[in-house]
Structures are given as structure tokens and as C-alpha cells.
Design a protein around this motif. Structure first.
Motif, PDB file in Angstrom:
ATOM      1  N   GLY A 234      35.058  59.861  46.477  1.00  0.00           N
ATOM      2  CA  GLY A 234      36.147  60.607  45.850  1.00  0.00           C
ATOM      3  C   GLY A 234      37.465  60.518  46.575  1.00  0.00           C
ATOM      4  N   VAL A 235      37.557  59.673  47.600  1.00  0.00           N
ATOM      5  CA  VAL A 235      38.804  59.514  48.356  1.00  0.00           C
ATOM      6  C   VAL A 235      39.694  58.512  47.622  1.00  0.00           C
ATOM      7  CG1 VAL A 235      39.835  58.816  50.539  1.00  0.00           C
ATOM      8  CG2 VAL A 235      37.652  60.042  50.524  1.00  0.00           C
ATOM      9  N   PHE A 236      40.933  58.906  47.342  1.00  0.00           N
ATOM     10  CA  PHE A 236      41.860  58.043  46.624  1.00  0.00           C
ATOM     11  C   PHE A 236      42.280  56.865  47.505  1.00  0.00           C
ATOM     12  CE2 PHE A 236      41.974  61.651  43.908  1.00  0.00           C
ATOM     13  CZ  PHE A 236      42.418  61.203  42.662  1.00  0.00           C
ATOM     14  N   LEU A 237      42.129  55.657  46.957  1.00  0.00           N
ATOM     15  CA  LEU A 237      42.508  54.439  47.676  1.00  0.00           C
ATOM     16  C   LEU A 237      43.901  53.967  47.290  1.00  0.00           C
ATOM     17  CD1 LEU A 237      39.142  52.486  47.272  1.00  0.00           C
ATOM     18  CD2 LEU A 237      39.878  53.875  49.218  1.00  0.00           C
ATOM     19  N   SER A 247      51.821  63.679  38.797  1.00  0.00           N
ATOM     20  CA  SER A 247      51.260  64.675  39.717  1.00  0.00           C
ATOM     21  C   SER A 247      52.328  65.380  40.528  1.00  0.00           C
ATOM     22  CB  SER A 247      50.264  64.007  40.672  1.00  0.00           C
ATOM     23  OG  SER A 247      50.936  63.053  41.499  1.00  0.00           O
ATOM     24  N   GLY A 248      53.504  64.735  40.658  1.00  0.00           N
ATOM     25  CA  GLY A 248      54.566  65.321  41.464  1.00  0.00           C
ATOM     26  C   GLY A 248      54.328  65.175  42.944  1.00  0.00           C
ATOM     27  N   ILE A 249      53.405  64.265  43.332  1.00  0.00           N
ATOM     28  CA  ILE A 249      53.053  64.072  44.743  1.00  0.00           C
ATOM     29  C   ILE A 249      53.270  62.604  45.098  1.00  0.00           C
ATOM     30  CG2 ILE A 249      51.239  64.298  46.483  1.00  0.00           C
ATOM     31  CD1 ILE A 249      49.882  66.298  44.606  1.00  0.00           C
ATOM     32  N   ALA A 250      53.885  62.351  46.255  1.00  0.00           N
ATOM     33  CA  ALA A 250      54.114  60.987  46.706  1.00  0.00           C
ATOM     34  C   ALA A 250      52.792  60.300  47.023  1.00  0.00           C
ATOM     35  CB  ALA A 250      55.019  60.983  47.937  1.00  0.00           C
ATOM     36  N   LYS A 251      52.828  58.959  47.067  1.00  0.00           N
ATOM     37  CA  LYS A 251      51.608  58.202  47.346  1.00  0.00           C
ATOM     38  C   LYS A 251      50.983  58.601  48.678  1.00  0.00           C
ATOM     39  CE  LYS A 251      52.583  54.040  44.654  1.00  0.00           C
ATOM     40  NZ  LYS A 251      52.769  52.576  44.682  1.00  0.00           N
ATOM     41  N   SER A 252      51.821  58.889  49.658  1.00  0.00           N
ATOM     42  CA  SER A 252      51.292  59.273  50.969  1.00  0.00           C
ATOM     43  C   SER A 252      50.501  60.575  50.896  1.00  0.00           C
ATOM     44  CB  SER A 252      52.442  59.412  51.975  1.00  0.00           C
ATOM     45  OG  SER A 252      53.380  60.386  51.517  1.00  0.00           O
ATOM     46  N   GLY A 253      50.802  61.405  49.899  1.00  0.00           N
ATOM     47  CA  GLY A 253      50.069  62.661  49.735  1.00  0.00           C
ATOM     48  C   GLY A 253      48.847  62.509  48.859  1.00  0.00           C
ATOM     49  N   VAL A 254      48.632  61.288  48.304  1.00  0.00           N
ATOM     50  CA  VAL A 254      47.487  61.027  47.438  1.00  0.00           C
ATOM     51  C   VAL A 254      46.458  60.146  48.139  1.00  0.00           C
ATOM     52  CG1 VAL A 254      46.742  59.953  45.274  1.00  0.00           C
ATOM     53  CG2 VAL A 254      48.843  61.311  45.327  1.00  0.00           C
ATOM     54  N   ILE A 255      46.927  59.020  48.691  1.00  0.00           N
ATOM     55  CA  ILE A 255      46.027  58.041  49.311  1.00  0.00           C
ATOM     56  C   ILE A 255      45.360  58.655  50.540  1.00  0.00           C
ATOM     57  CG2 ILE A 255      45.887  55.780  50.428  1.00  0.00           C
ATOM     58  CD1 ILE A 255      48.247  54.915  48.686  1.00  0.00           C
ATOM     59  N   GLY A 256      44.040  58.537  50.601  1.00  0.00           N
ATOM     60  CA  GLY A 256      43.267  59.097  51.702  1.00  0.00           C
ATOM     61  C   GLY A 256      42.842  60.523  51.473  1.00  0.00           C
ATOM     62  N   LYS A 257      43.207  61.112  50.321  1.00  0.00           N
ATOM     63  CA  LYS A 257      42.851  62.492  50.016  1.00  0.00           C
ATOM     64  C   LYS A 257      41.841  62.526  48.865  1.00  0.00           C
ATOM     65  CE  LYS A 257      46.129  63.974  52.816  1.00  0.00           C
ATOM     66  NZ  LYS A 257      47.365  64.558  52.288  1.00  0.00           N
ATOM     67  N   THR A 258      41.168  63.653  48.721  1.00  0.00           N
ATOM     68  CA  THR A 258      40.293  63.884  47.576  1.00  0.00           C
ATOM     69  C   THR A 258      41.038  64.744  46.563  1.00  0.00           C
ATOM     70  OG1 THR A 258      39.320  65.860  48.558  1.00  0.00           O
ATOM     71  CG2 THR A 258      38.231  63.746  49.019  1.00  0.00           C
ATOM     72  N   SER A 260      40.427  67.597  45.366  1.00  0.00           N
ATOM     73  CA  SER A 260      40.515  69.024  45.724  1.00  0.00           C
ATOM     74  C   SER A 260      41.641  69.318  46.708  1.00  0.00           C
ATOM     75  CB  SER A 260      39.185  69.486  46.309  1.00  0.00           C
ATOM     76  OG  SER A 260      38.870  68.752  47.486  1.00  0.00           O
ATOM     77  N   GLN A 261      42.169  68.265  47.339  1.00  0.00           N
ATOM     78  CA  GLN A 261      43.208  68.463  48.343  1.00  0.00           C
ATOM     79  C   GLN A 261      44.604  68.497  47.753  1.00  0.00           C
ATOM     80  OE1 GLN A 261      41.430  65.224  50.947  1.00  0.00           O
ATOM     81  NE2 GLN A 261      42.057  66.654  52.548  1.00  0.00           N
ATOM     82  N   PHE A 262      44.780  68.073  46.492  1.00  0.00           N
ATOM     83  CA  PHE A 262      46.132  68.128  45.934  1.00  0.00           C
ATOM     84  C   PHE A 262      46.163  68.521  44.451  1.00  0.00           C
ATOM     85  CE2 PHE A 262      44.740  63.737  45.407  1.00  0.00           C
ATOM     86  CZ  PHE A 262      45.119  63.427  44.122  1.00  0.00           C
ATOM     87  N   LEU A 263      44.993  68.715  43.808  1.00  0.00           N
ATOM     88  CA  LEU A 263      44.962  69.181  42.432  1.00  0.00           C
ATOM     89  C   LEU A 263      44.512  70.632  42.385  1.00  0.00           C
ATOM     90  CD1 LEU A 263      43.342  66.131  40.560  1.00  0.00           C
ATOM     91  CD2 LEU A 263      45.766  66.698  40.740  1.00  0.00           C
ATOM     92  N   SER A 264      44.746  71.262  41.244  1.00  0.00           N
ATOM     93  CA  SER A 264      44.307  72.647  41.092  1.00  0.00           C
ATOM     94  C   SER A 264      42.781  72.700  41.159  1.00  0.00           C
ATOM     95  CB  SER A 264      44.792  73.206  39.752  1.00  0.00           C
ATOM     96  OG  SER A 264      44.168  72.520  38.679  1.00  0.00           O
ATOM     97  N   PRO A 265      42.207  73.813  41.599  1.00  0.00           N
ATOM     98  CA  PRO A 265      40.741  73.903  41.753  1.00  0.00           C
ATOM     99  C   PRO A 265      39.982  73.584  40.466  1.00  0.00           C
ATOM    100  CG  PRO A 265      41.798  75.744  42.856  1.00  0.00           C
ATOM    101  CD  PRO A 265      42.881  75.027  42.112  1.00  0.00           C
ATOM    102  N   ASP A 266      40.466  74.104  39.331  1.00  0.00           N
ATOM    103  CA  ASP A 266      39.762  73.856  38.072  1.00  0.00           C
ATOM    104  C   ASP A 266      39.792  72.373  37.707  1.00  0.00           C
ATOM    105  OD1 ASP A 266      39.250  76.525  37.910  1.00  0.00           O
ATOM    106  OD2 ASP A 266      40.900  76.967  36.511  1.00  0.00           O
ATOM    107  N   LEU A 267      40.980  71.762  37.798  1.00  0.00           N
ATOM    108  CA  LEU A 267      41.112  70.348  37.439  1.00  0.00           C
ATOM    109  C   LEU A 267      40.348  69.464  38.414  1.00  0.00           C
ATOM    110  CD1 LEU A 267      42.417  68.359  35.478  1.00  0.00           C
ATOM    111  CD2 LEU A 267      44.436  68.301  36.948  1.00  0.00           C
ATOM    112  N   ALA A 268      40.390  69.786  39.705  1.00  0.00           N
ATOM    113  CA  ALA A 268      39.666  69.006  40.716  1.00  0.00           C
ATOM    114  C   ALA A 268      38.157  69.101  40.485  1.00  0.00           C
ATOM    115  CB  ALA A 268      40.020  69.487  42.117  1.00  0.00           C
ATOM    116  N   ALA A 269      37.670  70.323  40.191  1.00  0.00           N
ATOM    117  CA  ALA A 269      36.235  70.496  39.966  1.00  0.00           C
ATOM    118  C   ALA A 269      35.776  69.722  38.739  1.00  0.00           C
ATOM    119  CB  ALA A 269      35.915  71.982  39.802  1.00  0.00           C
ATOM    120  N   ALA A 270      36.582  69.743  37.661  1.00  0.00           N
ATOM    121  CA  ALA A 270      36.229  69.005  36.441  1.00  0.00           C
ATOM    122  C   ALA A 270      36.200  67.501  36.701  1.00  0.00           C
ATOM    123  CB  ALA A 270      37.229  69.334  35.331  1.00  0.00           C
ATOM    124  N   GLN A 271      37.192  67.021  37.463  1.00  0.00           N
ATOM    125  CA  GLN A 271      37.237  65.585  37.743  1.00  0.00           C
ATOM    126  C   GLN A 271      36.083  65.159  38.634  1.00  0.00           C
ATOM    127  OE1 GLN A 271      40.350  62.782  40.019  1.00  0.00           O
ATOM    128  NE2 GLN A 271      41.231  63.871  38.281  1.00  0.00           N
TER     129      GLN A 271
END
Length: 573
Positions: A234-237, A247-258, A260-271
Motif C-alpha cells: 500500500g506504499v505509493f511509488l 489530492s492537493g498534496i505534492a508528490k513528496s507528500g504522496v510517494i513513500g506514504k500509505t 491512511s497517511q494523507f487521505l481521510s480515514p473513511d476514504l483510506a479505509a475504503a481504498q
């Protein structure tokens, strides 16, 4: 003479020596010692002479057998030694051949770093430097290089690797140098070996892969739909620009994260739940959902995800694309209404077509009554009032009757054309060759005096409606028959060929042909490419053929050249 042959001839030599001794002693005793004749000494010597000769004979024979045994042992030892030398030489040659044939460069140096051996690959890379010190040959130094891996290996026995990019006359290359020491069974360093591997192509491939990766990233960044990919944990490559905008988040805030670390809890859990299902059953996953976008608010989207594999074929992660269908959803009601309107218009069109068919049928039948009256009047004038008509009158009457006949043909053609696509297709395997033969036989009966060569290919079949296929061949062969009417060497061919895995049927003639610039009018009703004075006809035949072929899902086309004939091709689907 071999050594083995020498040992085997010792006995014969001894026997010869024994005979020579016997004869020599007999001569000595007979002539010098005056003890009887030579014959007596040879064949009947005295007891004393016989005992003496026997003693020497036994001595010679014993010595011969002893020498033979000594020579055989010597031969065996020499043979064994030679075999060992040959085997050692063969192993040496094999080792040299293997090293020489290796694609990597091999260099062996003594403990003073003097080059003892280079294989061909090594010489091709750096030149022939056997007998030279490596630091002088390769680095133009007068002492051992500070970075020399071979001296390090001499000290600690480890294997060292490094990369270098020496410049050559052919250009810059990239090599990998592997250095290690060679030791005897007591662990003493006796030499060093360096393997030089040309990695230029690998470096170029890595550079090309990096370029392609950059190009691929650039390409996905230009795609307006958000795209992302992550590993099976689930780690974004990676992701594209559209994903960061949504998403409103830069690539540095996405790559290497899951998630749950940058999406809302409901959306992260569904994904994460959907990801687990996809990894449990690898393949493609499509589902519809609603997500918040930083740049456009709540959006209805289709999330299309698919797993990808690693080099061993195992599932390595997934790639996903977010397709915004918000506007599509808004358009669904409009599309539904348009479909309803289209259905209504289709019903109206069907009714109009029915009325048009009824009108066409009615007009064609209603036209026949006045047409019949005109034709009958013309015939009456020709038969009953011919003496009263001058030449102009007879010409006009003839024109009237001819026009009536042409009008009748035209009405029949119109009826046939209107009915041809109404009939339901009843497909079966049809022998087109048999149909063509029947039609050409009928054509020849209409003009027995014409000389036409028919070339009908055998066993040409098609899955089609037999009655409609008969109409197609009748029109096309009839056209070929008509337009070759002015050729004394008329020829008409029928056959089939394979074109991109599909059977294409053709009818070819060497008649009047046509100008390809006018080919667009070939299948239009009433459009004729030749004047009625040259060739009769209504202009409906090819239009009928086209409708039948299209009704079968196929296509028809023609190729021709004025006065060089024409070929018509058609297919059935």
C-alpha cells in the motif's frame, strides 16, 4: 622404432646372437683349433664343446630375458610419464582456451604487478602489455597506484570491485574491474588476477531506462486523469500531476506514504479494503465512488485498478487511474431523453418508410395502367395505321413503344430494388461456381452467335442466401456479358482469393471498362457510366448488388480502365 617395439625384439636379437656365437665358435674350433670339420662342429660338436656352448647360450638367453624385462619396465614408466605430461598439457591448453574464449578480459600479474598473461578480450580492451608493469601500462605511473585493488587483495585476500571509464581512440567506455589474489595451498600469495568486464552497453541501457522512465513520467503527467501506483504493502511509488492537483498534496507528500497517511480515514479505509480484494484476486478491478477533490469539490469517479508483476511473475503492486464521470452522470438524463426522442423518431421513420414503400408499390402499379394504354395505342398505330404514317410518324410511334418498354423495365427494377433488403436472409453453404455456370449458360442462349470465353473457378462457395446470391451473380455476370459485346475476343472470369484472411470473390472482364474517377457513381441508382446508345440498361443493377451485399454485412467495389475491362469484387460477412 618405438620403445615397445625395441623391448619386443630383444628375444629375436638374442636368438640371432646365439646362432652367431654357435657358428663363430664352430669356425674357431674347426679351422683354428683343428678339432674336426666345420660340419662336425656345427651339427655334432663334442661333449665339452656342447656343454660350453650350452652354458653360454643359457647365459645369453637369460641376459636377453632380463634386458627385455628392464626395457618393458622402462617403456611402461616412460609411457605413464608421457601420458601424465600429455594430460597436464591438455589441461593447460584447455584452461588457456577457456580463459582466452571468455568474453571478459582476464589479466594475471605477479606479486610485483608485472603482467604475466592477458587473454584476447583483455588485449582488445587495453592492448598487449605482457611483461610490463600494470601501473606503467595502464596508468602511466612510475609506482603502484594508490587505489590499486590488487595490492589490497594481496594483503587481506578479499575480492574488490570498482568501475572505471577509460578513454580509447574509439571513444569512452565503461568497465567493471574485479581484483582478487591467487594463493598456493599454503596460503601464500603467488599472483593476482583481474577480470575486466565491458559494461558500456549496461551503462547505456541504464541511461536509456532512466530516460524512458523520465519520458513515461512526463507522459503520465500530461494525462488529465489522476494516476497512481503503489506496492502490495500500500506504499505509493509514484503518481502524476493530476493526482497531486486532485489530492492537493505534492508528490513528496504522496510517494513513500500509505493512503491512511494523507487521505481521510473513511476514504483510506475504503481504498485499503478494495486493495486487499484486488491482491487476493489479481487482475483488474473497477468500481464507482465519490471522492473529494481539492481543485473541484466532490466528484463522482470510476476507480480502475490493475495489478502488475515483478520479474519473477509475482504480484508486485497495483496501478490505478481515476476517471471523473461527474459530467457524464449529469449528461445521463439528457442522453436518456435523447434516446427516448430517437426511439420516437425511429418509430416515425419506420412508419414513413412503410408509407413510402406502399406509395412506391402503388405508384409503380398505378403507372402500369396508363403505360399499358400508351404502349397498346402505339402498337395499334404500328399495326393498323402503318400505311397512313410517313417516316417521321413511324419513328415517333417506335419511340413511344420503346419508351414504354424502358419504363416497364424501370418499374420492375424499382420494385426489385425496394424489395431486395426486405427479405430475411436465409444463410446456407452456396455453390457459387454452380450458380455462375447456370447463369453463363443462360446468357449464351440469348446470343448463340457470340464467342465468349468463360473461366469459372471450381468449388467456389459462400455462406449466404442462395436466392440473393443468384441476383448478385446474375447482375454482375450480365454486366460483364453486356460490356464485352463489342469485343471479338471477349473473356469473363469468376473466382475467389484470400485477402487478409477473408475470402474475396471477383468477376473480371476485358470489355469497355470505366474511368476510376467516376467510380463513386457505380452503385448509385440510375447513374450510368456509359450512354444508352452504346449499352442498354436502367442503372439499377449495381445498386441492387450493393444493397444485397450490404444486407449480408459485406462490401462490393469495382476497378476498371476504359477499354481495358473491369473487375468487381465482393465479400460476404
Amino acid at each position: 622404432m618405438s620403445k615397445r617395439n625395441t623391448s619386443e625384439k630383444i628375444i629375436p636379437i638374442a636368438m640371432g646372437a646365439l646362432a652367431l656365437f654357435w657358428f663363430g665358435d664352430a669356425v674357431f674350433d674347426a679351422h683354428l683349433m683343428r678339432e674336426g670339420t666345420l660340419r662336425q662342429q656345427l651339427f655334432a660338436p663334442g661333449t665339452r664343446e656342447l656343454a660350453m656352448r650350452g652354458f653360454f647360450s643359457l647365459f645369453i638367453i637369460g641376459f636377453a630375458f632380463y634386458m627385455r624385462r628392464v626395457l618393458m619396465q622402462r617403456d611402461l614408466l616412460e609411457t605413464t610419464l608421457q601420458a601424465a605430461v600429455d594430460e597436464a598439457e591438455a589441461e593447460k591448453e584447455k584452461t588457456i582456451a577457456i580463459v582466452s574464449a571468455m568474453g571478459d578480459g582476464i589479466s594475471i600479474q605477479d606479486t610485483d604487478l608485472k603482467v604475466l598473461y592477458q587473454n584476447d578480450a583483455h588485449k582488445a580492451l587495453v592492448g598487449d602489455h605482457v611483461g610490463e608493469y600494470c601501473y606503467r601500462a595502464y596508468q602511466m605511473n612510475e609506482k603502484t597506484c594508490d587505489f590499486c585493488d590488487l595490492t589490497k587483495s594481496f594483503r587481506d585476500g578479499k575480492v574488490y570491485r570498482r568501475e572505471s571509464s577509460p578513454a580509447r581512440s574509439e571513444g569512452k567506455i565503461h568497465v567493471e574491474i574485479i581484483s582478487s589474489s591467487l594463493r598456493d595451498k599454503n596460503g601464500k600469495v603467488i599472483a593476482g588476477i583481474e577480470m575486466v568486464r565491458d559494461i558500456t552497453r549496461r551503462k547505456q541501457t541504464e541511461a536509456e531506462l532512466e530516460r524512458q522512465a523520465n519520458l513515461l513520467q512526463r507522459l503520465i503527467d500530461t494525462i488529465p486523469s489522476p494516476i497512481f501506483y503503489k506496492d502490495r504493502n500500500g506504499v505509493f511509488l509514484g503518481c502524476n500531476e493530476a493526482f497531486t492537483h486532485c489530492s492537493g498534496i505534492a508528490k513528496s507528500g504522496v510517494i513513500g506514504k500509505t493512503a491512511s497517511q494523507f487521505l481521510s480515514p473513511d476514504l483510506a479505509a475504503a481504498q485499503e479494503s478494495m486493495d486487499r480484494k484486488l491482491f487476493a484476486e489479481p487482475g483488474v478491478q473497477i468500481f464507482e465512488t465519490t471522492i473529494p477533490c481539492a481543485d473541484s469539490g466532490q466528484r463522482q469517479v470510476i476507480l480502475n485498478s490493475a495489478t502488475f508483476t515483478d520479474a519473477r511473475g509475482g504480484v508486485a503492486g497495483l496501478v490505478g487511474i481515476v476517471i471523473d464521470i461527474t459530467e457524464l452522470k449529469k449528461s445521463e438524463k439528457q442522453i436518456k431523453k435523447l434516446n427516448e426522442d430517437l426511439f420516437a423518431h425511429t418509430a416515425e421513420l419506420a412508419a414513413a418508410n412503410k408509407e413510402l414503400e406502399a406509395f412506391s408499390y402503388s405508384v409503380s402499379h398505378d403507372l402500369r395502367t396508363p403505360l399499358t394504354r400508351i404502349f397498346s395505342a402505339g402498337q395499334a398505330l404500328q399495326e393498323d395505321y402503318a400505311p397512313l404514317l410517313d417516316e417521321n410518324g413511324k419513328f415517333f410511334v417506335h419511340t413511344i413503344t420503346d419508351a414504354c418498354e424502358q419504363m416497364e423495365e424501370l418499374i420492375e427494377a424499382l420494385l426489385a430494388l425496394s424489395q431486395v433488403t426486405k427479405a430475411e436472409i436465409k444463410r446456407e453453404e452456396v455453390d457459387l461456381s454452380r450458380l455462375a455456370l447456370d447463369i453463363t449458360t443462360e446468357l449464351q442462349l440469348t446470343a448463340p452467335g457470340r464467342q465468349v470465353v468463360f473461366n469459372i473457378a471450381a468449388d467456389v462457395t459462400a455462406c449466404c442466401d442462395p436466392e440473393l446470391a443468384h441476383v448478385v451473380l446474375e447482375n454482375l455476370l450480365g454486366n460483364a456479358w453486356k460490356y464485352t459485346g463489342k469485343r471479338p475476343d471477349a473473356r469473363i472470369d469468376f473466382g475467389a482469393r484470400e485477402d487478409e484472411g477473408k475470402k474475396v470473390y471477383f468477376i473480371r472482364d476485358n470489355g469497355a471498362g470505366f474511368d476510376m474517377k467516376k467510380a463513386g457513381n457505380l452503385f448509385k441508382p440510375f447513374q450510368r457510366l456509359h450512354s444508352s446508345s452504346d449499352f442498354s440498361g436502367t442503372g439499377i443493377g449495381l445498386a441492387t448488388v450493393e444493397r444485397i451485399i450490404k444486407h449480408h454485412g459485406g462490401r462490393v467495389w469495382g476497378e476498371g480502365e476504359p477499354e481495358k475491362g473491369a473487375t468487381f469484387y465482393f465479400t460476404f460477412n
